[in-house]
Design a protein around this motif. Structure first.
Motif, PDB file in Angstrom:
ATOM      1  N   GLU A 180       0.870  -1.175   0.000  1.00  0.00           N
ATOM      2  CA  GLU A 180       0.000   0.000   0.000  1.00  0.00           C
ATOM      3  C   GLU A 180       0.908   1.226   0.000  1.00  0.00           C
ATOM      4  O   GLU A 180       1.589   1.498   0.991  1.00  0.00           O
ATOM      5  CB  GLU A 180      -0.910  -0.020   1.231  1.00  0.00           C
ATOM      6  CG  GLU A 180      -1.972   1.025   1.229  1.00  0.00           C
ATOM      7  CD  GLU A 180      -3.075   0.778   0.212  1.00  0.00           C
ATOM      8  OE1 GLU A 180      -3.709   1.750  -0.193  1.00  0.00           O
ATOM      9  OE2 GLU A 180      -3.292  -0.379  -0.176  1.00  0.00           O
TER      10      GLU A 180
ATOM     11  N   ALA B 208      -1.026   5.898   2.424  1.00  0.00           N
ATOM     12  CA  ALA B 208      -1.716   5.655   3.694  1.00  0.00           C
ATOM     13  C   ALA B 208      -2.064   7.010   4.297  1.00  0.00           C
ATOM     14  O   ALA B 208      -1.304   7.971   4.176  1.00  0.00           O
ATOM     15  CB  ALA B 208      -0.837   4.857   4.645  1.00  0.00           C
ATOM     16  N   TYR B 209      -3.218   7.082   4.932  1.00  0.00           N
ATOM     17  CA  TYR B 209      -3.650   8.323   5.574  1.00  0.00           C
ATOM     18  C   TYR B 209      -3.612   8.147   7.082  1.00  0.00           C
ATOM     19  O   TYR B 209      -4.212   7.229   7.631  1.00  0.00           O
ATOM     20  CB  TYR B 209      -5.063   8.703   5.117  1.00  0.00           C
ATOM     21  CG  TYR B 209      -5.638   9.886   5.867  1.00  0.00           C
ATOM     22  CD1 TYR B 209      -5.014  11.122   5.828  1.00  0.00           C
ATOM     23  CD2 TYR B 209      -6.796   9.755   6.613  1.00  0.00           C
ATOM     24  CE1 TYR B 209      -5.529  12.209   6.509  1.00  0.00           C
ATOM     25  CE2 TYR B 209      -7.327  10.837   7.288  1.00  0.00           C
ATOM     26  CZ  TYR B 209      -6.694  12.057   7.238  1.00  0.00           C
ATOM     27  OH  TYR B 209      -7.206  13.124   7.912  1.00  0.00           O
TER      28      TYR B 209
ATOM     29  N   LYS C 232     -10.046  13.012  -2.782  1.00  0.00           N
ATOM     30  CA  LYS C 232      -9.405  11.901  -3.489  1.00  0.00           C
ATOM     31  C   LYS C 232      -7.931  12.230  -3.586  1.00  0.00           C
ATOM     32  O   LYS C 232      -7.548  13.317  -4.017  1.00  0.00           O
ATOM     33  CB  LYS C 232      -9.965  11.742  -4.907  1.00  0.00           C
ATOM     34  CG  LYS C 232     -11.276  11.051  -4.988  1.00  0.00           C
ATOM     35  CD  LYS C 232     -11.621  10.824  -6.452  1.00  0.00           C
ATOM     36  CE  LYS C 232     -12.973  10.188  -6.590  1.00  0.00           C
ATOM     37  NZ  LYS C 232     -13.331  10.015  -8.004  1.00  0.00           N
TER      38      LYS C 232
ATOM     39  N   GLN D 258      -4.604  11.155  -5.400  1.00  0.00           N
ATOM     40  CA  GLN D 258      -4.153  10.417  -6.577  1.00  0.00           C
ATOM     41  C   GLN D 258      -2.646  10.583  -6.703  1.00  0.00           C
ATOM     42  O   GLN D 258      -2.145  11.698  -6.754  1.00  0.00           O
ATOM     43  CB  GLN D 258      -4.845  10.944  -7.837  1.00  0.00           C
ATOM     44  CG  GLN D 258      -6.355  10.865  -7.754  1.00  0.00           C
ATOM     45  CD  GLN D 258      -7.059  11.640  -8.848  1.00  0.00           C
ATOM     46  OE1 GLN D 258      -6.548  12.627  -9.362  1.00  0.00           O
ATOM     47  NE2 GLN D 258      -8.244  11.198  -9.192  1.00  0.00           N
TER      48      GLN D 258
ATOM     49  N   GLN E 264      -1.865   5.149  -8.093  1.00  0.00           N
ATOM     50  CA  GLN E 264      -2.702   4.635  -7.009  1.00  0.00           C
ATOM     51  C   GLN E 264      -3.588   5.767  -6.510  1.00  0.00           C
ATOM     52  O   GLN E 264      -3.176   6.925  -6.513  1.00  0.00           O
ATOM     53  CB  GLN E 264      -1.840   4.084  -5.876  1.00  0.00           C
ATOM     54  CG  GLN E 264      -2.611   3.185  -4.925  1.00  0.00           C
ATOM     55  CD  GLN E 264      -1.678   2.454  -3.963  1.00  0.00           C
ATOM     56  OE1 GLN E 264      -1.154   3.073  -3.051  1.00  0.00           O
ATOM     57  NE2 GLN E 264      -1.485   1.178  -4.196  1.00  0.00           N
ATOM     58  N   GLU E 265      -4.792   5.415  -6.078  1.00  0.00           N
ATOM     59  CA  GLU E 265      -5.758   6.396  -5.618  1.00  0.00           C
ATOM     60  C   GLU E 265      -6.336   5.959  -4.287  1.00  0.00           C
ATOM     61  O   GLU E 265      -6.555   4.777  -4.062  1.00  0.00           O
ATOM     62  CB  GLU E 265      -6.866   6.532  -6.669  1.00  0.00           C
ATOM     63  CG  GLU E 265      -7.944   7.511  -6.327  1.00  0.00           C
ATOM     64  CD  GLU E 265      -8.942   7.656  -7.458  1.00  0.00           C
ATOM     65  OE1 GLU E 265      -8.542   8.024  -8.573  1.00  0.00           O
ATOM     66  OE2 GLU E 265     -10.122   7.377  -7.221  1.00  0.00           O
ATOM     67  N   LYS E 266      -6.576   6.924  -3.413  1.00  0.00           N
ATOM     68  CA  LYS E 266      -7.176   6.645  -2.122  1.00  0.00           C
ATOM     69  C   LYS E 266      -8.180   7.747  -1.822  1.00  0.00           C
ATOM     70  O   LYS E 266      -7.936   8.912  -2.090  1.00  0.00           O
ATOM     71  CB  LYS E 266      -6.108   6.585  -1.041  1.00  0.00           C
ATOM     72  CG  LYS E 266      -6.618   6.148   0.302  1.00  0.00           C
ATOM     73  CD  LYS E 266      -5.453   5.842   1.219  1.00  0.00           C
ATOM     74  CE  LYS E 266      -5.897   5.220   2.506  1.00  0.00           C
ATOM     75  NZ  LYS E 266      -6.136   3.818   2.430  1.00  0.00           N
ATOM     76  N   LYS E 267      -9.322   7.363  -1.256  1.00  0.00           N
ATOM     77  CA  LYS E 267     -10.351   8.314  -0.869  1.00  0.00           C
ATOM     78  C   LYS E 267     -10.272   8.512   0.630  1.00  0.00           C
ATOM     79  O   LYS E 267     -10.235   7.545   1.385  1.00  0.00           O
ATOM     80  CB  LYS E 267     -11.719   7.790  -1.272  1.00  0.00           C
ATOM     81  CG  LYS E 267     -11.836   7.638  -2.764  1.00  0.00           C
ATOM     82  CD  LYS E 267     -13.088   6.899  -3.172  1.00  0.00           C
ATOM     83  CE  LYS E 267     -13.044   6.682  -4.664  1.00  0.00           C
ATOM     84  NZ  LYS E 267     -14.053   5.760  -5.129  1.00  0.00           N
ATOM     85  N   ILE E 268     -10.219   9.788   1.050  1.00  0.00           N
ATOM     86  CA  ILE E 268     -10.102  10.088   2.476  1.00  0.00           C
ATOM     87  C   ILE E 268     -11.128  11.148   2.872  1.00  0.00           C
ATOM     88  O   ILE E 268     -11.630  11.885   2.033  1.00  0.00           O
ATOM     89  CB  ILE E 268      -8.677  10.569   2.851  1.00  0.00           C
ATOM     90  CG1 ILE E 268      -8.334  11.866   2.133  1.00  0.00           C
ATOM     91  CG2 ILE E 268      -7.650   9.501   2.574  1.00  0.00           C
ATOM     92  CD1 ILE E 268      -7.060  12.516   2.612  1.00  0.00           C
TER      93      ILE E 268
END
Length: 141
Positions: A61, A64-65, A121, A123, A135-139
């Motif tokens: 991963e 990471a948030y 988002k 990105q 890679q994309e992550k929604k926070i």
């Protein structure tokens, strides 16, 4: 009241409701496009799919948030280069693009304390060992 008046009143009520909804939707501010260059982005979409697959093949991963410290933690190797896009779907004026160049080993932290609370988002596009990744992550801040 007879059936004729009831049907006419129902139709008039329906028309008033629809006209009210049209006026409200036309007067709305803040309707944002996902991106200004939508068609160019759509053409590049297959590249994005390939970059996502190559990021999945890394078996780690990368984004990471950390909610406690309000930071994004990037697990990138020394020498990785790319950019991090902080995308706010509800207000494009808050979007940010941050260049990322890793010059040390370990976790790279990017503080988010300046960002407005809400849905974001994250990105990340980067190049590692000559291979492009995404890679994309929604926070939610």
């Amino acid at each position: 009241m007879d059936w004729g008046k009831g049907i006419v009143l129902t139709i008039i009520g329906f028309v008033v409701l629809i006209m009210t909804m049209v006026v409200i939707s036309v007067r709305m501010d803040g309707i944002e496009l996902v991106t200004e260059n939508y068609y160019e982005e759509e053409i590049k979409y297959q590249d994005r799919i390939d970059e996502s697959k190559s990021a999945d093949d890394l078996d780690r991963e990368v984004i990471a948030y950390n909610a406690q410290s309000k930071t994004i933690e990037l697990d990138l190797p020394d020498g990785a280069k790319g950019f991090l896009q902080l995308f706010r779907p509800s207000d494009s004026s808050l979007d940010q693009k941050i260049n990322v160049e890793v010059t040390h080993s370990g976790i790279t932290q990017i503080p988010l304390k300046e960002l407005k609370a809400g849905y974001w988002k994250v990105q990340l596009n980067w190049s590692e060992n000559g291979i492009d990744h995404y890679q994309e992550k929604k926070i939610t801040l």
